[in-house]
Design a protein around this motif. Structure first.
Motif, short mmCIF file in Angstrom:
data_model
loop_
_atom_site.label_atom_id
_atom_site.label_comp_id
_atom_site.label_asym_id
_atom_site.label_seq_id
_atom_site.Cartn_x
_atom_site.Cartn_y
_atom_site.Cartn_z
N SER A 162 -0.58 -5.51 -13.38
CA SER A 162 -1.58 -4.94 -14.26
C SER A 162 -2.53 -4.37 -13.72
O SER A 162 -3.52 -5.06 -12.81
CB SER A 162 -1.84 -6.11 -15.30
OG SER A 162 -3.00 -5.65 -16.09
N PRO A 163 -3.10 -2.93 -13.64
CA PRO A 163 -4.10 -2.45 -12.99
C PRO A 163 -5.43 -2.48 -13.48
O PRO A 163 -5.59 -2.80 -14.85
CB PRO A 163 -3.40 -1.19 -12.83
CG PRO A 163 -2.85 -0.81 -14.22
CD PRO A 163 -2.52 -2.04 -14.65
N SER A 164 -6.64 -2.15 -12.99
CA SER A 164 -7.68 -1.55 -13.26
C SER A 164 -7.59 -0.29 -13.27
O SER A 164 -7.23 0.38 -12.43
CB SER A 164 -8.84 -1.96 -12.58
OG SER A 164 -9.00 -3.48 -12.79
N PHE B 155 -10.20 3.52 -14.01
CA PHE B 155 -11.27 4.27 -14.11
C PHE B 155 -11.52 5.59 -14.14
O PHE B 155 -10.24 6.17 -13.91
CB PHE B 155 -12.18 3.95 -12.60
CG PHE B 155 -12.20 2.37 -12.19
CD1 PHE B 155 -11.13 1.73 -11.47
CD2 PHE B 155 -13.54 1.81 -12.32
CE1 PHE B 155 -11.25 0.48 -11.35
CE2 PHE B 155 -13.42 0.32 -11.95
CZ PHE B 155 -12.12 0.05 -11.33
N THR C 294 -10.54 -3.08 -17.21
CA THR C 294 -9.95 -4.14 -16.50
C THR C 294 -9.54 -5.29 -17.37
O THR C 294 -9.76 -6.34 -17.15
CB THR C 294 -11.51 -4.63 -15.83
OG1 THR C 294 -12.34 -5.02 -16.65
CG2 THR C 294 -11.87 -3.59 -14.95
N ARG D 252 -6.29 1.10 -9.63
CA ARG D 252 -6.72 0.22 -8.60
C ARG D 252 -6.17 -1.32 -8.89
O ARG D 252 -6.18 -1.92 -9.68
CB ARG D 252 -8.25 -0.31 -8.60
CG ARG D 252 -8.55 -1.21 -7.43
CD ARG D 252 -10.07 -1.06 -7.05
NE ARG D 252 -10.26 -2.10 -5.85
CZ ARG D 252 -11.59 -2.21 -5.39
NH1 ARG D 252 -12.57 -2.01 -6.07
NH2 ARG D 252 -11.54 -2.91 -4.08
N ASN D 253 -5.37 -1.67 -7.78
CA ASN D 253 -5.08 -3.15 -7.65
C ASN D 253 -5.86 -3.67 -6.53
O ASN D 253 -6.77 -4.18 -6.59
CB ASN D 253 -3.44 -3.28 -7.32
CG ASN D 253 -2.85 -3.17 -8.59
OD1 ASN D 253 -2.90 -4.01 -9.75
ND2 ASN D 253 -1.73 -2.27 -8.88
N ASN D 254 -5.25 -3.35 -5.32
CA ASN D 254 -6.24 -3.53 -4.05
C ASN D 254 -7.09 -2.31 -3.59
O ASN D 254 -8.26 -2.43 -3.83
CB ASN D 254 -5.17 -4.25 -2.88
CG ASN D 254 -4.72 -5.54 -3.24
OD1 ASN D 254 -5.44 -6.41 -3.78
ND2 ASN D 254 -3.38 -5.49 -3.01
N ASP D 255 -6.24 -1.35 -3.08
CA ASP D 255 -7.12 -0.30 -2.89
C ASP D 255 -7.17 0.75 -4.24
O ASP D 255 -6.60 0.64 -5.16
CB ASP D 255 -6.76 0.49 -1.80
CG ASP D 255 -5.18 0.91 -2.01
OD1 ASP D 255 -4.71 1.83 -0.99
OD2 ASP D 255 -4.59 0.68 -2.82
N MET D 256 -7.98 1.83 -3.89
CA MET D 256 -8.32 2.73 -5.13
C MET D 256 -7.25 4.08 -4.87
O MET D 256 -7.44 4.49 -3.73
CB MET D 256 -9.57 3.24 -5.00
CG MET D 256 -10.68 1.99 -5.27
SD MET D 256 -11.61 1.98 -7.00
CE MET D 256 -12.53 3.34 -7.02
N PHE E 265 -6.48 7.66 -6.25
CA PHE E 265 -7.24 8.88 -7.35
C PHE E 265 -6.28 9.80 -7.37
O PHE E 265 -5.25 10.21 -6.63
CB PHE E 265 -8.52 9.62 -6.30
CG PHE E 265 -9.67 8.92 -6.18
CD1 PHE E 265 -9.77 7.88 -5.31
CD2 PHE E 265 -10.67 8.99 -6.79
CE1 PHE E 265 -11.27 7.05 -5.28
CE2 PHE E 265 -11.75 8.33 -6.79
CZ PHE E 265 -12.09 7.56 -5.96
N GLY E 266 -6.19 10.34 -8.56
CA GLY E 266 -5.59 11.44 -9.29
C GLY E 266 -6.02 12.59 -8.42
O GLY E 266 -7.11 12.54 -7.51
#
Lengths: 110, 116
Positions: free
Chosen positions: A30-32, A34, A51, A94-98, A100-101
């Motif tokens: 389950s991600p965050s 942004f 979140t 984001r789970n651990n690292d971010m 980007f699209g």
């Protein structure tokens, strides 16, 4: 593994019309999620984040996004575009690292 | 309150040289992350530091290194510069600790590096 796909590289709207920037994500957990905005020659500004609280997230400058788990989507919307909204928009998972699209360039015509 | 600051704003180097980029986080933030943004693309994760320890590393060669100081500021170093290292280098700070999922990052304006 996690990834994000922004479905449109460029979106053009007229001032005063609605904005829709599309984002699909892939995540093992389950991600965050942004949305960031980048104006020319500027850094990234946080618009909004999800979140795992409310699925409809309201951000700054009238933007909002809805988390839809069944569709693995997190599309960004705004009811009425303003000239100052012209910029590059990035969806991020984001789970651990971010991650980007590739970005969506929004053009607003007068 | 001051946001994330980065220096210098612009930098021109030649191939083979070394460069050091600097970042000061938002007051109270203990984590700093570095990203590379090549023209026309989204940012790519390079490093994350928290309390002076490396917490994460992206898929970048060993020519890239970083460190975090006791005051939580950070430096990114790139050795043996290549033309392909030309990019906007972004620093982001966050509170750190807790779950990475909910640790919101705030970005600085970036350092534009041009390698000739």
């Amino acid at each position: 593994a996690q990834s994000v796909t922004q479905l449109d590289s460029h979106v053009s709207v007229s001032e005063g019309t609605p904005v829709l920037l599309r984002c699909n994500y892939s995540s093992s957990y389950s991600p965050s999620l942004f949305w960031y905005v980048q104006h020319p020659n500027k850094g990234l500004q946080l618009l909004l984040k999800y979140t795992s609280a409310a699925t409809l997230v309201k951000g700054i400058n009238g933007f909002e996004a809805e988390f839809k788990k069944s569709e693995t989507s997190f599309h960004l919307t705004k009811p009425s575009a303003h000239m100052s909204d012209a910029a590059e928009y990035f969806c991020v998972v984001r789970n651990n690292d971010m991650r980007f699209g590739a970005g969506t360039r929004l053009t607003v015509k007068p | 309150d001051a946001g994330v600051t980065q220096s210098p704003t612009h930098l021109i180097k030649t191939r083979g040289q070394h460069v050091t980029l600097r970042c000061s986080p938002i007051s109270g933030h203990k984590s700093v992350s570095w990203y590379q943004q090549v023209l026309g693309q989204g940012p790519q994760f390079i490093f994350q530091y928290y309390e002076k320890e490396e917490r994460g590393r992206g898929n970048f060669p060993d020519r890239f290194s970083a460190r975090q100081f006791p005051n939580y500021s950070s430096e990114l170093n790139v050795n043996a510069l290549l033309l392909g290292d030309s990019a906007l280098y972004l620093c982001a700070s966050s509170l750190g600790g807790g779950s990475p999922r909910t640790d919101t990052q705030y970005f600085g304006p970036g350092t534009r590096l041009t390698v000739l």
